[in-house]
Design a protein around this motif. Structure first.
Motif: not given
Length: 283
Positions: A43, A162-163, A186, A188-192, A195-196, A217
């Protein structure tokens, strides 16, 4: 060669400088139609600004690029017509006060507006509704969002998603316009980790179907065309230059009609682009 489904993306020494210095510079890309392109970097390295520049939402200041055969920065309007934004914070935020069904209907109405009022008038209301339903169902299927799995089905509030569900909804709305380039910020932001993996699988499937995908990413998959961004050295403003002129995306030079359409159809995308450049150090 370009494709009617996906857009080739090329860039050479591509850069953008604002009042705080370079947001990004020296970017090179050569991606075929239907490619999965990953903009990788921490970032604050200009990733969002690069995404907005490659989709015609922000005017670059160095080098050039081509998206679907349309050269940047000269043909920004043409690029915006073939490139759609998925989730981009501050630009395409979902309305948290709406239900999922309402958000989808709003997206379908927006894309119908872009199709042109004359074409819409040639069809009956029933035909327009049927067309909207078919487009929404196809987009949801491609995005992998099954509304029956949501807590309240289509009446689930956007704020309760959910995200990853939110990403899928944003992708579905972007796909309603049948873009040749789909861009996401973004990813992959706030993903497990699980989830990614699912998110990248979704983008691979979209790319495999022919649509070029560009995703920002922090860590790119091995099979993507990778564009890496890094810290840029600040540059002093040119003597006599007006910093405000750098900060505002300049008008497109396509045609006089394009300029008029841009003025009439100013949206949150262009406002978000202003914010992104003003905050280039955090992009």
């Amino acid at each position: 060669m370009d494709s009617p489904h996906g857009a080739a993306v090329k860039a050479e020494d591509f850069g953008l400088k604002g009042p705080r210095g370079w947001a990004f510079r020296g970017v090179g890309i050569d991606a075929a139609p239907g490619s999965l392109i990953a903009v990788e970097g921490p970032s604050g390295t200009g990733r969002t600004c690069l995404l907005l520049a490659l989709t015609g939402r922000m005017k670059p200041t160095a080098g050039h690029a081509e998206v679907g055969g349309h050269r940047l920065p000269k043909h920004m309007t043409a690029v915006r017509r073939v490139a759609a934004l998925g989730p981009v914070a501050g630009v395409t935020d979902l309305d948290q006060a709406l239900t999922v069904a309402e958000q989808l209907r709003e997206g379908a109405l927006l894309h119908r507006h872009y199709d042109g009022p004359v074409r819409a008038l040639l069809r009956s209301p029933a035909e327009r509704r049927a067309d909207a339903r078919a487009r929404i169902e196809a987009a949801l299927d491609t995005a992998g969002l099954d509304l029956t799995t949501l807590p309240k089905g289509p009446r689930t509030s956007v704020r309760d998603l959910e995200r990853l569900e939110s990403v899928r909804l944003s992708v579905a709305i972007a796909l309603l316009g049948s873009p040749r380039l789909l861009a996401l910020d973004d990813l992959d932001l706030k993903l497990s980790d699980t989830e990614r993996t699912e998110a990248w699988a979704l983008l691979r499937s979209i790319a495999a179907a022919g649509t070029t995908v560009l995703a920002v990413c922090s860590e790119a998959p091995d099979d993507a065309v990778v564009v890496r961004t890094g810290p840029q050295e600040p540059a002093a403003p040119d003597a006599g230059a007006d910093p405000a002129a750098d900060a505002a995306p300049a008008a497109d030079a396509d045609t006089e009609n394009d300029a008029e359409n841009d003025t009439e159809n100013e949206t949150e995308e262009t406002k978000g682009a202003d914010d992104a450049l003003a905050e280039a150090g955090r992009a």
